[in-house]
Scaffold this motif. Structure first.
Motif, PDB file in Angstrom:
ATOM      1  N   GLU A   1      -8.336 -14.918  90.346  1.00 61.19           N
ATOM      2  CA  GLU A   1      -8.827 -16.235  89.942  1.00 61.19           C
ATOM      3  C   GLU A   1      -8.450 -16.531  88.491  1.00 61.19           C
ATOM      4  OE1 GLU A   1     -13.024 -16.419  90.528  1.00 61.19           O
ATOM      5  OE2 GLU A   1     -12.906 -16.258  92.715  1.00 61.19           O
ATOM      6  N   LYS A   2      -8.642 -15.546  87.618  1.00 60.39           N
ATOM      7  CA  LYS A   2      -8.341 -15.721  86.198  1.00 60.39           C
ATOM      8  C   LYS A   2      -6.862 -16.031  85.977  1.00 60.39           C
ATOM      9  CE  LYS A   2     -10.372 -12.975  83.189  1.00 60.39           C
ATOM     10  NZ  LYS A   2     -10.729 -11.844  82.273  1.00 60.39           N
ATOM     11  N   LEU A   3      -5.997 -15.309  86.681  1.00 62.89           N
ATOM     12  CA  LEU A   3      -4.563 -15.498  86.497  1.00 62.89           C
ATOM     13  C   LEU A   3      -4.029 -16.743  87.184  1.00 62.89           C
ATOM     14  CD1 LEU A   3      -3.303 -11.803  86.911  1.00 62.89           C
ATOM     15  CD2 LEU A   3      -3.654 -13.079  84.794  1.00 62.89           C
ATOM     16  N   SER A   4      -4.792 -17.299  88.118  1.00 59.32           N
ATOM     17  CA  SER A   4      -4.338 -18.509  88.813  1.00 59.32           C
ATOM     18  C   SER A   4      -4.222 -19.707  87.868  1.00 59.32           C
ATOM     19  CB  SER A   4      -5.295 -18.845  89.965  1.00 59.32           C
ATOM     20  OG  SER A   4      -6.568 -19.233  89.472  1.00 59.32           O
ATOM     21  N   LYS A   5      -4.829 -19.598  86.692  1.00 63.10           N
ATOM     22  CA  LYS A   5      -4.752 -20.680  85.699  1.00 63.10           C
ATOM     23  C   LYS A   5      -3.389 -20.734  85.027  1.00 63.10           C
ATOM     24  CE  LYS A   5      -9.608 -19.717  84.563  1.00 63.10           C
ATOM     25  NZ  LYS A   5     -10.508 -19.223  83.485  1.00 63.10           N
ATOM     26  N   TYR A   6      -2.608 -19.652  85.187  1.00 68.00           N
ATOM     27  CA  TYR A   6      -1.333 -19.558  84.493  1.00 68.00           C
ATOM     28  C   TYR A   6      -0.187 -19.493  85.492  1.00 68.00           C
ATOM     29  CZ  TYR A   6      -4.678 -17.929  80.996  1.00 68.00           C
ATOM     30  OH  TYR A   6      -5.754 -17.815  80.156  1.00 68.00           O
ATOM     31  N   ASN A   7       0.978 -19.877  85.057  1.00 70.72           N
ATOM     32  CA  ASN A   7       2.146 -19.831  85.930  1.00 70.72           C
ATOM     33  C   ASN A   7       2.850 -18.481  85.785  1.00 70.72           C
ATOM     34  OD1 ASN A   7       4.128 -20.681  87.741  1.00 70.72           O
ATOM     35  ND2 ASN A   7       5.426 -21.495  86.107  1.00 70.72           N
ATOM     36  N   ILE A   8       2.139 -17.414  86.142  1.00 72.14           N
ATOM     37  CA  ILE A   8       2.729 -16.085  86.120  1.00 72.14           C
ATOM     38  C   ILE A   8       2.518 -15.418  87.475  1.00 72.14           C
ATOM     39  CG2 ILE A   8       2.340 -15.820  83.640  1.00 72.14           C
ATOM     40  CD1 ILE A   8       0.079 -13.877  84.303  1.00 72.14           C
ATOM     41  N   LYS A   9       3.426 -14.522  87.818  1.00 74.75           N
ATOM     42  CA  LYS A   9       3.345 -13.833  89.097  1.00 74.75           C
ATOM     43  C   LYS A   9       2.339 -12.682  89.016  1.00 74.75           C
ATOM     44  CE  LYS A   9       7.078 -13.039  91.520  1.00 74.75           C
ATOM     45  NZ  LYS A   9       8.364 -12.452  92.012  1.00 74.75           N
ATOM     46  N   LEU A  10       1.497 -12.585  90.029  1.00 78.50           N
ATOM     47  CA  LEU A  10       0.609 -11.448  90.206  1.00 78.50           C
ATOM     48  C   LEU A  10       1.182 -10.620  91.353  1.00 78.50           C
ATOM     49  CD1 LEU A  10      -1.942  -9.709  89.969  1.00 78.50           C
ATOM     50  CD2 LEU A  10      -3.167 -11.429  91.327  1.00 78.50           C
ATOM     51  N   ALA A  11       1.797  -9.501  91.027  1.00 76.72           N
ATOM     52  CA  ALA A  11       2.405  -8.636  92.039  1.00 76.72           C
ATOM     53  C   ALA A  11       1.525  -7.418  92.261  1.00 76.72           C
ATOM     54  CB  ALA A  11       3.803  -8.203  91.594  1.00 76.72           C
ATOM     55  N   SER A  12       1.523  -6.936  93.487  1.00 81.79           N
ATOM     56  CA  SER A  12       0.675  -5.789  93.785  1.00 81.79           C
ATOM     57  C   SER A  12       1.259  -4.983  94.926  1.00 81.79           C
ATOM     58  CB  SER A  12      -0.740  -6.238  94.140  1.00 81.79           C
ATOM     59  OG  SER A  12      -1.622  -5.137  94.146  1.00 81.79           O
ATOM     60  N   GLY A  13       0.834  -3.731  95.001  1.00 79.79           N
ATOM     61  CA  GLY A  13       1.278  -2.866  96.077  1.00 79.79           C
ATOM     62  C   GLY A  13       0.143  -2.514  97.012  1.00 79.79           C
ATOM     63  N   LEU A  14       0.469  -2.369  98.284  1.00 81.21           N
ATOM     64  CA  LEU A  14      -0.485  -1.904  99.289  1.00 81.21           C
ATOM     65  C   LEU A  14       0.014  -0.574  99.837  1.00 81.21           C
ATOM     66  CD1 LEU A  14      -1.133  -5.166 101.349  1.00 81.21           C
ATOM     67  CD2 LEU A  14      -2.669  -4.103  99.692  1.00 81.21           C
ATOM     68  N   ILE A  15      -0.887   0.366 100.002  1.00 78.96           N
ATOM     69  CA  ILE A  15      -0.547   1.657 100.601  1.00 78.96           C
ATOM     70  C   ILE A  15      -1.188   1.722 101.975  1.00 78.96           C
ATOM     71  CG2 ILE A  15      -0.746   4.163 100.417  1.00 78.96           C
ATOM     72  CD1 ILE A  15      -0.904   3.837  97.401  1.00 78.96           C
ATOM     73  N   PHE A  16      -0.366   1.833 102.995  1.00 77.02           N
ATOM     74  CA  PHE A  16      -0.857   1.924 104.367  1.00 77.02           C
ATOM     75  C   PHE A  16      -0.763   3.367 104.857  1.00 77.02           C
ATOM     76  CE2 PHE A  16       0.410  -2.532 104.006  1.00 77.02           C
ATOM     77  CZ  PHE A  16      -0.689  -3.173 104.568  1.00 77.02           C
ATOM     78  N   GLY A  17      -1.491   3.656 105.916  1.00 74.60           N
ATOM     79  CA  GLY A  17      -1.414   4.976 106.533  1.00 74.60           C
ATOM     80  C   GLY A  17      -2.040   6.091 105.729  1.00 74.60           C
ATOM     81  N   SER A  18      -3.047   5.781 104.919  1.00 75.13           N
ATOM     82  CA  SER A  18      -3.690   6.818 104.120  1.00 75.13           C
ATOM     83  C   SER A  18      -4.572   7.705 104.995  1.00 75.13           C
ATOM     84  CB  SER A  18      -4.565   6.182 103.030  1.00 75.13           C
ATOM     85  OG  SER A  18      -3.781   5.421 102.144  1.00 75.13           O
TER      86      SER A  18
END
Length: 441
Positions: free
Chosen positions: A322-339
């Motif tokens: 929500e905080k970063l949605s105010k800015y025009n920057i990319k929020l990238a993230s990783g998901l780990i499956f099969g843990s």
């Protein structure tokens, strides 16, 4: 042997990739060597297609070869290089460093293609080792080594965990041709300004890297000023495990980026961005920040708990989105499956959660990987206790290098998963990826 060459070899990290960042780990290790007056040569298998010719050219003049390896495909390539060196130049010492041998030193030192292992950060005592080898001295006084004496007995020297590689000379970038690492589409360079991470994640936090160690800020400035004045990059990616542990330090770095008018990218933990005031964050974003990469890992409270991401992790990540949605920057993230311990219900919760985050922040993007057990981590031990056999020699790790290495956004077999769930899990996962391609990078 003072006039001999210290040879350093950087193996391939992945099988196929067009552009690469410079071998910053080897360059950092080379700094104290060069500072000590020794000649150092770096061979990078990723860009040196003629690496065997270069090895043959330099090895007759080398006192030792330093190889680095991260668990996975890089172990395979390092092992093949070490085998070639030992069979063709048996008198040259093979010195291994990097995460894999640091986490499995007792196992790795048994290999015929390993003479010496650096445990932990090699920068701290590499010059002492080179001096000892050059002068034919006993290695027992060099900290953080596993080595074999003339009778093949394994010797462990003093483990000194109180020293940190944060105050050495400027990185000797002249040892490589930086232009060979520049992607013309991005003109981006990579810099690491800190060591370690204070997190305790069970899939990656290892005992040797749980402490966050910032490099002296004036040294960082000198390095970046050098790079910018010589190469005129357009972007910088701070490859620190987490850059925002000290936001005041980030302000100093962001102002430096602003001076050069370049965009930059960094990694952060959700709790660090959650705690930064809007005023400070606005100032940092205004200095050219174009992307933050923040590890989400899972949208399931159960899996988040297994990974020890913190009980408020999902709440804080949502607030950060929500905080970063105010800015025009990319929020990238990783998901780990099969843990280990993940269920079909956990998978569905993750899918629901990431769709919710995408609705909150349209600049939110993800990439997926399947869990791979990394030695010396808590989940690695969990997998072994559950009956999954892991490699017991360096040779075995080299054989499975490609399959033990992560791949992005594609299914990988996970034998620690509940066998009755695997087929259904795969169907749901692949439908999610195929149906949400606009979310994946």
């Amino acid at each position: 042997m003072r006039n001999s060459i210290v040879l350093m070899f950087f193996p391939k990290l992945e099988e196929n990739k067009d552009f690469h960042y410079p071998p910053i780990s080897l360059l950092s290790v080379a700094a104290p060597i060069v500072q000590g007056g020794y000649e150092c040569k770096i061979i990078d298998e990723r860009v040196d297609n003629n690496y065997l010719e270069l090895l043959s050219e330099y090895l007759p003049k080398a006192s030792c070869v330093f190889l680095t390896a991260y668990t996975g495909y890089q172990v395979t390539r390092a092992y093949e290089a070490a085998k070639y060196i030992k069979l063709n130049f048996p008198g040259v010492k093979l010195v291994w460093g990097g995460p894999h041998v640091t986490h499995l030193p007792d196992q790795s030192i048994k290999s015929d293609f390993v003479d010496i292992i650096f445990w932990g950060y090699a920068e701290t005592s590499i010059k002492d080792l080179i001096t000892a080898i050059s002068n034919g001295e006993n290695l027992s006084k060099v900290d953080n080594l596993y080595y074999k004496d003339k009778n093949k007995k394994v010797i462990l020297t003093t483990k000194n965990t109180n020293i940190a590689p944060t105050d050495f000379a400027e990185i000797p970038y002249n040892l490589v041709d930086i232009f060979r690492y520049i992607n013309p589409a991005t003109k981006r360079f990579m810099y690491i300004s800190t060591y370690g991470c204070p997190g305790i994640c069970t899939f990656c936090a290892t005992k040797t890297r749980r402490k966050w160690l910032p490099i002296e800020i004036n040294k960082v400035k000198r390095d970046i000023n050098y790079l910018m004045s010589k190469y005129a990059f357009k972007e910088c990616v701070f490859f620190d495990a987490t850059l925002f542990t000290d936001y005041k330090r980030v302000l100093v770095l962001s102002e430096l980026m602003k001076v050069y008018d370049i965009n930059w990218i960094a990694n952060a933990r959700s709790q660090d961005i959650y705690n930064i005031s809007d005023e400070i964050l606005s100032q940092i974003v205004g200095a050219g920040l174009k992307q933050l990469t923040i590890g989400l890992e899972s949208g399931s409270p159960n899996v988040v708990n297994i990974m020890r991401k913190g009980k408020d992790h999902l709440y804080k990540f949502e607030k950060v989105a929500e905080k970063l949605s105010k800015y025009n920057i990319k929020l990238a993230s990783g998901l780990i499956f099969g843990s280990p311990g993940e269920t079909i219900e956990d998978l569905l919760e993750t899918i629901t959660y990431v769709k919710k985050i995408k609705a909150i922040n349209h600049n939110f993007f993800i990439s997926s990987t399947f869990f791979r057990p990394l030695p010396d981590t808590i989940l690695y031990d969990v997998v072994r206790r559950n009956g999954i056999r892991m490699p017991e020699t360096l040779e075995e790790w080299a054989k499975i290098g490609a399959s033990s290495h992560y791949r992005y956004n594609e299914w990988m077999d996970s034998p620690w998963m509940n066998k009755t769930d695997v087929e259904e899990y795969r169907i749901i996962y692949e439908e999610f990826v195929q149906g949400n391609k606009n979310m994946f990078v």
